[in-house]
Motif scaffolding. Structure first.
Motif, PDB file in Angstrom:
ATOM      1  N   LEU A  15      98.682  40.252  28.917  1.00  0.00           N
ATOM      2  CA  LEU A  15      97.296  40.625  29.190  1.00  0.00           C
ATOM      3  C   LEU A  15      97.090  40.996  30.648  1.00  0.00           C
ATOM      4  CD1 LEU A  15      95.398  37.806  27.276  1.00  0.00           C
ATOM      5  CD2 LEU A  15      95.738  40.159  26.551  1.00  0.00           C
ATOM      6  N   THR A  16      96.300  42.022  30.870  1.00  0.00           N
ATOM      7  CA  THR A  16      95.842  42.361  32.218  1.00  0.00           C
ATOM      8  C   THR A  16      94.342  42.572  32.140  1.00  0.00           C
ATOM      9  OG1 THR A  16      96.256  44.706  31.857  1.00  0.00           O
ATOM     10  CG2 THR A  16      98.007  43.458  32.942  1.00  0.00           C
ATOM     11  N   PHE A  17      93.646  42.128  33.173  1.00  0.00           N
ATOM     12  CA  PHE A  17      92.204  42.250  33.207  1.00  0.00           C
ATOM     13  C   PHE A  17      91.769  42.931  34.484  1.00  0.00           C
ATOM     14  CE2 PHE A  17      92.739  38.631  30.402  1.00  0.00           C
ATOM     15  CZ  PHE A  17      91.866  38.949  29.383  1.00  0.00           C
ATOM     16  N   THR A  18      90.675  43.630  34.396  1.00  0.00           N
ATOM     17  CA  THR A  18      90.030  44.219  35.554  1.00  0.00           C
ATOM     18  C   THR A  18      88.652  43.597  35.640  1.00  0.00           C
ATOM     19  OG1 THR A  18      91.201  46.279  35.184  1.00  0.00           O
ATOM     20  CG2 THR A  18      89.289  46.367  36.638  1.00  0.00           C
ATOM     21  N   GLN A  19      88.356  42.955  36.757  1.00  0.00           N
ATOM     22  CA  GLN A  19      87.037  42.350  36.947  1.00  0.00           C
ATOM     23  C   GLN A  19      86.037  43.461  37.260  1.00  0.00           C
ATOM     24  OE1 GLN A  19      86.406  39.001  36.657  1.00  0.00           O
ATOM     25  NE2 GLN A  19      84.245  39.434  36.866  1.00  0.00           N
ATOM     26  N   VAL A  20      84.969  43.541  36.467  1.00  0.00           N
ATOM     27  CA  VAL A  20      83.930  44.542  36.667  1.00  0.00           C
ATOM     28  C   VAL A  20      82.604  43.808  36.677  1.00  0.00           C
ATOM     29  CG1 VAL A  20      82.867  46.657  35.823  1.00  0.00           C
ATOM     30  CG2 VAL A  20      85.297  46.280  35.439  1.00  0.00           C
ATOM     31  N   THR A  61      77.149  41.808  43.633  1.00  0.00           N
ATOM     32  CA  THR A  61      77.810  42.600  44.673  1.00  0.00           C
ATOM     33  C   THR A  61      78.842  43.523  44.032  1.00  0.00           C
ATOM     34  OG1 THR A  61      77.472  40.854  46.301  1.00  0.00           O
ATOM     35  CG2 THR A  61      79.168  42.492  46.803  1.00  0.00           C
ATOM     36  N   ASP A  62      79.658  42.971  43.127  1.00  0.00           N
ATOM     37  CA  ASP A  62      80.671  43.778  42.436  1.00  0.00           C
ATOM     38  C   ASP A  62      80.023  44.881  41.609  1.00  0.00           C
ATOM     39  OD1 ASP A  62      82.580  42.076  43.502  1.00  0.00           O
ATOM     40  OD2 ASP A  62      82.853  40.929  41.653  1.00  0.00           O
ATOM     41  N   GLU A  63      78.938  44.555  40.931  1.00  0.00           N
ATOM     42  CA  GLU A  63      78.229  45.547  40.110  1.00  0.00           C
ATOM     43  C   GLU A  63      77.654  46.664  40.984  1.00  0.00           C
ATOM     44  OE1 GLU A  63      77.569  46.086  36.866  1.00  0.00           O
ATOM     45  OE2 GLU A  63      78.391  44.277  35.968  1.00  0.00           O
ATOM     46  N   ALA A  64      77.116  46.308  42.151  1.00  0.00           N
ATOM     47  CA  ALA A  64      76.554  47.313  43.053  1.00  0.00           C
ATOM     48  C   ALA A  64      77.645  48.272  43.525  1.00  0.00           C
ATOM     49  CB  ALA A  64      75.874  46.640  44.242  1.00  0.00           C
ATOM     50  N   VAL A  65      78.801  47.732  43.874  1.00  0.00           N
ATOM     51  CA  VAL A  65      79.921  48.567  44.303  1.00  0.00           C
ATOM     52  C   VAL A  65      80.349  49.488  43.162  1.00  0.00           C
ATOM     53  CG1 VAL A  65      82.363  48.507  44.975  1.00  0.00           C
ATOM     54  CG2 VAL A  65      80.723  46.971  46.076  1.00  0.00           C
ATOM     55  N   LEU A 136      68.965  42.098  41.989  1.00  0.00           N
ATOM     56  CA  LEU A 136      69.942  41.942  43.073  1.00  0.00           C
ATOM     57  C   LEU A 136      70.898  43.132  43.127  1.00  0.00           C
ATOM     58  CD1 LEU A 136      71.027  38.186  42.948  1.00  0.00           C
ATOM     59  CD2 LEU A 136      69.761  39.349  44.760  1.00  0.00           C
ATOM     60  N   ILE A 137      71.329  43.598  41.972  1.00  0.00           N
ATOM     61  CA  ILE A 137      72.227  44.755  41.942  1.00  0.00           C
ATOM     62  C   ILE A 137      71.551  45.952  42.602  1.00  0.00           C
ATOM     63  CG2 ILE A 137      73.405  46.421  40.451  1.00  0.00           C
ATOM     64  CD1 ILE A 137      73.702  44.087  38.401  1.00  0.00           C
ATOM     65  N   GLY A 138      70.295  46.200  42.252  1.00  0.00           N
ATOM     66  CA  GLY A 138      69.559  47.321  42.852  1.00  0.00           C
ATOM     67  C   GLY A 138      69.381  47.163  44.351  1.00  0.00           C
ATOM     68  N   LEU A 139      69.038  45.949  44.791  1.00  0.00           N
ATOM     69  CA  LEU A 139      68.889  45.705  46.227  1.00  0.00           C
ATOM     70  C   LEU A 139      70.196  45.956  46.973  1.00  0.00           C
ATOM     71  CD1 LEU A 139      66.779  42.408  46.372  1.00  0.00           C
ATOM     72  CD2 LEU A 139      66.053  44.698  47.080  1.00  0.00           C
ATOM     73  N   LYS A 140      71.279  45.476  46.416  1.00  0.00           N
ATOM     74  CA  LYS A 140      72.580  45.631  47.076  1.00  0.00           C
ATOM     75  C   LYS A 140      73.045  47.084  47.060  1.00  0.00           C
ATOM     76  CE  LYS A 140      73.879  40.858  46.443  1.00  0.00           C
ATOM     77  NZ  LYS A 140      74.846  39.897  45.925  1.00  0.00           N
ATOM     78  N   ARG A 141      72.714  47.812  46.011  1.00  0.00           N
ATOM     79  CA  ARG A 141      73.025  49.250  45.996  1.00  0.00           C
ATOM     80  C   ARG A 141      72.291  49.958  47.124  1.00  0.00           C
ATOM     81  NH1 ARG A 141      71.855  51.713  40.310  1.00  0.00           N
ATOM     82  NH2 ARG A 141      72.516  53.591  41.384  1.00  0.00           N
TER      83      ARG A 141
END
Length: 161
Positions: A15-20, A61-65, A136-141
């Protein structure tokens, strides 16, 4: 938010995962993934509200990126109709980044559409927390966009307001 399918069990070497943001994406085809006959219980608040807020601050933060990166590339909109469940979900997420009033829409989705209202106060609290997460996602974007604009205008140095 049952049912949401994520890979939970497997051999580490396979298994390999990518954190999103808040969630992982497994690099397996649909034929390689099975499902359990019974739901896997997930206690998101088992370590308390402070832990949940701390984790979702990191996830936002990750979602904003990711959202900013998604704006710069073309999305495969055909995945909305013909893609597998993972591709469809990613395309829907990329589409949702473009929606106005996203936190409010998330609240209504969780509280009304997904029937959080039937859970009483815990359902309301959860809907508010998820809408705050979207906020928070919108603010960080916007913060990252302003930061990049400030660096661009001042020869690489950030400007202060």
């Amino acid at each position: 938010m049952y049912p949401t399918y994520q890979i939970r069990f497997g051999r580490r070497d396979a298994l390999t995962f990518t954190q999103v943001g808040h969630g992982q994406r497994g690099a397996l085809s649909a034929e390689q993934v099975g499902t359990l006959d019974e739901p896997l219980l997930h206690y998101a608040f088992s370590k308390g509200i402070a832990d949940w807020v701390e984790r979702h601050n990191r996830y936002s933060t990750d979602e904003a990126v990711h959202a900013l990166a998604a704006e710069g590339k073309s999305t495969d909109w055909t995945a909305l109709v013909w893609g597998d469940s993972q591709a469809r979900r990613r395309a829907l997420k990329d589409l949702s980044y473009r929606l106005p009033c996203r936190p409010l829409l998330r609240f209504f989705y969780v509280y009304l559409w997904r029937m959080g209202v039937l859970d009483g106060q815990p359902g309301f609290d959860y809907a508010v927390l998820l809408s705050f997460y979207e906020y928070l996602i919108g603010l960080k974007r916007r913060e990252r966009t302003r930061g990049e604009e400030g660096r661009d205008q001042d020869g690489g140095k950030e400007t202060s307001a």
